[in-house]
Write an enzyme that holds these catalytic residues in place. Structure first.
Site, PDB file in Angstrom:
ATOM      1  N   GLY A 202      27.916  38.842  49.847  1.00 20.45           N
ATOM      2  CA  GLY A 202      27.714  39.608  48.645  1.00 20.45           C
ATOM      3  C   GLY A 202      26.384  39.606  47.854  1.00 20.45           C
ATOM      4  O   GLY A 202      26.315  40.589  46.959  1.00 20.45           O
ATOM      5  N   GLU A 203      25.778  38.827  48.336  1.00 21.72           N
ATOM      6  CA  GLU A 203      24.055  38.812  47.918  1.00 21.72           C
ATOM      7  C   GLU A 203      23.327  39.926  48.680  1.00 21.72           C
ATOM      8  O   GLU A 203      22.100  39.565  48.337  1.00 21.72           O
ATOM      9  CB  GLU A 203      23.719  37.222  48.005  1.00 21.72           C
ATOM     10  N   TRP A 253      35.201  35.955  51.166  1.00 23.61           N
ATOM     11  CA  TRP A 253      34.828  34.962  51.947  1.00 23.61           C
ATOM     12  C   TRP A 253      35.870  33.481  51.834  1.00 23.61           C
ATOM     13  O   TRP A 253      35.397  32.380  52.384  1.00 23.61           O
ATOM     14  CB  TRP A 253      33.391  34.392  51.823  1.00 23.61           C
ATOM     15  N   ASP A 316      32.118  35.116  41.596  1.00 20.00           N
ATOM     16  CA  ASP A 316      32.952  35.552  42.848  1.00 20.00           C
ATOM     17  C   ASP A 316      34.503  34.987  42.483  1.00 20.00           C
ATOM     18  O   ASP A 316      34.590  33.851  41.675  1.00 20.00           O
ATOM     19  CB  ASP A 316      32.487  34.660  43.943  1.00 20.00           C
ATOM     20  N   ARG A 341      36.301  30.835  38.664  1.00 18.82           N
ATOM     21  CA  ARG A 341      34.762  30.805  38.417  1.00 18.82           C
ATOM     22  C   ARG A 341      34.519  30.845  37.095  1.00 18.82           C
ATOM     23  O   ARG A 341      33.434  30.308  36.464  1.00 18.82           O
ATOM     24  CB  ARG A 341      33.900  31.404  39.504  1.00 18.82           C
TER      25      ARG A 341
END
Lengths: 541, 265
Positions: A202-203, A253, A316, A341
């Site tokens: 995702g980065e 992930w 995330d 998160r």
């Protein structure tokens, strides 16, 4: 004479096959889908990441209790010889028929004798020299197992199937192109003739997905894209730009949970890309930072709930969704719970996705509250106080649910950060954070926190000196096992939060949570830490 | 802010193009010296790249993040023998088996990062100190040596000062002497404990977890304690270092001590 020899040969062959077949029946052909469905009913097994499909990581075992836990001792240790500096050994071992199947950092894997800690075999994947870091670190969270097959994803974004008796690779399939930044670390979720896997990256300029594979042929059965294509439902939450959608992030992930009655998979989705810079992606950016409920047969989206619409903090939502059937305001509800998160604890109806509760479990200035419509009242103003750092108020490491007490217990991180977005360069294979974060490293700390699932209220906490990345497990004896950043593996009384035992493992417990099982009449508890896997019990076998 | 960011991004691209001809891009050979050394633009653009690519782990101030073992990069050139080339190689190749990835940046961008790290790296004395190093050595042995080490001699409670003139400014050292509690480094946080036997032990925290604390005492003895056995555990805000005011060490004394520290390089 010739006939006699032939007869004897036939007899010998028959005997050979008889004994071979008998041996096979004795050693077992490995777990079936029904066995995994059976969850904790056979305490000599741990067949899927959370022990069962519910994601609760709550074992019915009771040999170790709050009263005798102080007698726990290490029985054996296994040294992996490989590590991920800056992260940890994040795996959950699987156990069947006295054998542990364990993945490690850098795509190592082992079959280990659960009685002695001795390895049967070791596997190491040769990773390409030009490996990208879509996974952020070369870690892995565990195998999936079905029959005599094991399944593991790789840092170069492949899915492997192994013969669990030898560690030999039976087949491998590419999930996506690692050159772009795709990678894979999550433990596969095994359903009835399906291997469900997620993806990292995702980065980077990636588009997340959840895949289902046929365990025998290795063929892909379905794919759910976490960022919709142009014109698809959800695309209205993005700019009308195919390029932005094609690299919108939304990694998957961390593996998910499964409700066999509803035939729904629950899976968390990661941050939008770029992480902090949002000028190119106005809108809610579905289905990033969401929980998605997918039809297990088809991969079709049944419902979604977005925790952090239009995320600019890299929060995330790759958490283990925790399923429970509870009494909710005088009504029986099938719920899914998530400690997120972004600092809020959520309870949702898992049939419909209806929002039931959202309460903060750490300090945060991100949102004032979650409104009745389930949308956050976002402030996102770090200048007023503390915004949790990009690693969040908790992270992917597993929480636990203690049914009798109705407590959701998780590792919380109290941190302060200020985010400064900056337009990133768009380069395939290079990370794309899009800004800078100032973290106040002096003020952070960690805590094990027990939340009342009906109100989100804090029932008890145990503080750690630094923000911690250790997971949690509980048992029916009223025990909670947790790990901390300073390397302690600990047991707590689930009701009071009192610490009843601790053991210094010598290395931080990072991303991993304990498992427990019965073997030869003895209850074991196991935790990976650093390069060491340690098995504990009340006495030597 | 956005304009500034865009300008920096544009600058980065223009400067990369500008520097391209100066660098051997198709060669795997890495030169020992930074070809952009001394160019302030390189450090400025390197800072922009750093914030976008490195700051998530190493911190926006490049001072590292303990929880993920990301080191303080402002100290990266203080290790004897560390060179621009070493830093270049680490950025390009990463550290295998760690969270530090390889980076396929163009060489020019990596050199800009090296330039940036040089620019934020801790720097030593800014000028030649006009003092008496011999007298400074005497004063050091009288006032500092009990706790600080120089060239293998002295105590271990405070930092080794053998190379301090290369990594801290004159003002920083004077401030530490005059007001040691104003800034207390991570490794020198003061603590005081009272044991079960009513023995007071004061020192600096070397390590700590939820159940225990490891202390280097002001008597320079290592002691570990189980927190459950302590009567008192007090995290103090006053440094264990003595405060030296004008009457203890005057201006000339400080100049001579600085001169001695500098003469040691």
């Amino acid at each position: 004479m010739m006939k006699q020899i032939k007869k004897r040969a036939t007899l010998l062959l028959s005997l050979f096959f008889f004994f071979s077949a008998n041996l096979s029946a004795q050693s077992g052909d490995g777990p079936t889908y029904e066995d995994i469905l059976d969850g904790f009913n056979d305490p000599s097994r741990w067949l899927t990441y959370s022990g069962d499909y519910s994601g609760r990581r709550h074992s019915p075992l009771t040999q170790i209790t709050p009263e005798n836990a102080d007698q726990l001792r290490s029985i054996w240790t296994f040294q992996s010889g490989t590590t991920t500096r800056g992260r940890g050994w994040e795996t959950t071992p699987l156990l069947d028929d006295g054998v542990l199947y364990v993945t490690g950092s850098n795509n190592y894997a082992w079959a280990i004798d659960a009685r002695t800690g001795r390895a049967f075999w070791e596997y190491r994947r040769n990773l390409p020299d030009d490996l990208t870091y879509g996974a952020s670190a070369p870690v892995n969270r565990g195998f999936g197992m079905l029959g005599n097959q094991l399944f593991m994803v790789t840092l170069d974004a492949h899915l492997l199937s192994f013969d669990r008796r030898t560690g030999e690779v039976l087949w491998e399939r590419e999930l996506a192109d690692y050159h772009v930044g795709y990678s894979a670390t999550a433990a596969p979720l095994i359903l009835d003739n399906k291997v469900i896997v997620g993806i990292s990256g995702g980065e980077y300029q990636t588009r997340g997905f959840i895949d289902a594979f046929d365990p025998v042929s290795g063929e892909r059965i379905w794919r759910f894209n976490t960022v919709p294509g142009p014109g698809e439902p959800g695309s209205e939450s993005w700019p009308n730009d195919p390029q932005v959608l094609a690299q919108g992030g939304g990694g998957t992930w961390m593996n998910g949970s499964f409700d066999p009655d509803l035939n729904l998979i629950y899976w968390g989705v990661g941050n939008p890309n770029p992480d902090y810079y949002d000028e190119t992606r106005p809108g809610d950016n579905l289905y990033t930072d969401s929980l998605v409920a997918l039809d297990a047969n088809t991969g079709e989206l049944r419902w979604h709930y977005q925790f952090t619409p239009h995320d600019v903090n890299d929060w995330d939502s790759n958490h283990m969704p925790v399923l429970a059937n509870i009494e909710w305001q005088d009504e029986q509800r099938r719920v899914v719970m998530v400690g997120n998160r972004n600092g809020f604890f959520y309870v949702l109806d898992r049939v419909t996705g209806e929002f039931l509760l959202g309460e903060p479990f750490t300090a945060t200035t991100w949102a004032r509250e979650i409104g009745e419509d389930g949308r956050p009242v976002v402030l996102n103003d770090g200048s007023l106080g503390c915004l949790p750092d990009p690693w969040g108020s908790t992270n992917f490491y597993p929480p636990t649910f203690v049914p009798g007490l109705d407590l959701f217990i998780l590792t919380a991180r109290e941190t302060c950060a200020t985010y400064v977005p900056e337009e990133p360069a768009d380069t395939p294979g290079q990370s794309n954070f899009g800004g800078t974060v100032f973290i106040d490293s002096e003020s952070g700390y960690g805590a094990l926190r027990a939340l009342d699932i009906h109100t989100g209220a804090l029932e008890w906490e145990f503080r750690y000196p630094s923000p911690t990345f250790g997971g949690v497990m509980s048992t029916a004896a009223g025990l909670v096992f947790a790990g901390d950043h300073e390397g302690n593996f600990m047991a707590f009384d689930a009701e009071s939060g009192e610490n009843v035992w601790h053991y210094q493992t010598g290395s931080r417990i990072w991303g991993a949570a304990a498992i427990t099982y019965m073997l030869d009449g003895l209850q074991y508890v196991m935790i990976p830490s650093g390069t060491t896997l340690t098995a504990f019990a009340l006495r030597s076998p | 802010m956005k304009d500034l960011i865009n300008t920096l991004g544009l600058c980065s691209r223009i400067l990369v193009l500008f520097f391209l001809p100066l660098l051997g891009f198709h060669s795997s050979f890495v030169q020992e010296l930074n070809p952009l050394e001394g160019d302030p633009r390189a450090a400025r653009v390197g800072g922009s790249i750093f914030r976008a690519q490195c700051a998530t782990c190493h911190g926006a101030d490049a001072m590292g993040i303990d929880s993920i073992d990301a080191p303080d990069l402002t100290q990266i050139f203080t290790t004897p023998g560390s060179s621009d080339q070493d830093v270049f190689q680490t950025i390009r190749e990463g550290i295998p088996g760690s969270i530090m990835p390889p980076h396929a940046f163009p060489e020019a961008e990596i050199w800009m990062l090296v330039s940036y790290l040089r620019s934020v790296g801790v720097s030593g004395f800014t000028g030649q100190i006009q003092g008496d190093p011999d007298r400074g050595m005497f004063l050091f042995s009288e006032n500092c040596e009990t706790c600080h080490r120089m060239n293998g001699q002295g105590g271990s409670l405070g930092p080794n000062l053998s190379m301090i003139a290369a990594v801290r400014s004159e003002d920083a050292i004077i401030n530490s002497i005059r007001d040691p509690s104003a800034i207390i480094g991570r490794q020198y946080k003061p603590v005081s404990v009272l044991t079960e036997g009513n023995v007071r032990f004061r020192g600096i925290i070397k390590s700590e977890d939820a159940f225990s604390i490891q202390v280097l005492g002001t008597n320079q003895v290592l002691r570990g304690f189980r927190k459950s056995t302590l009567r008192e555990l007090v995290y103090e805000d006053q440094s264990v270092m003595t405060t030296f005011n004008e009457s203890a060490l005057n201006g000339r004394d400080l100049t001579d001590i600085l001169s001695y520290l500098q003469s040691n390089l």
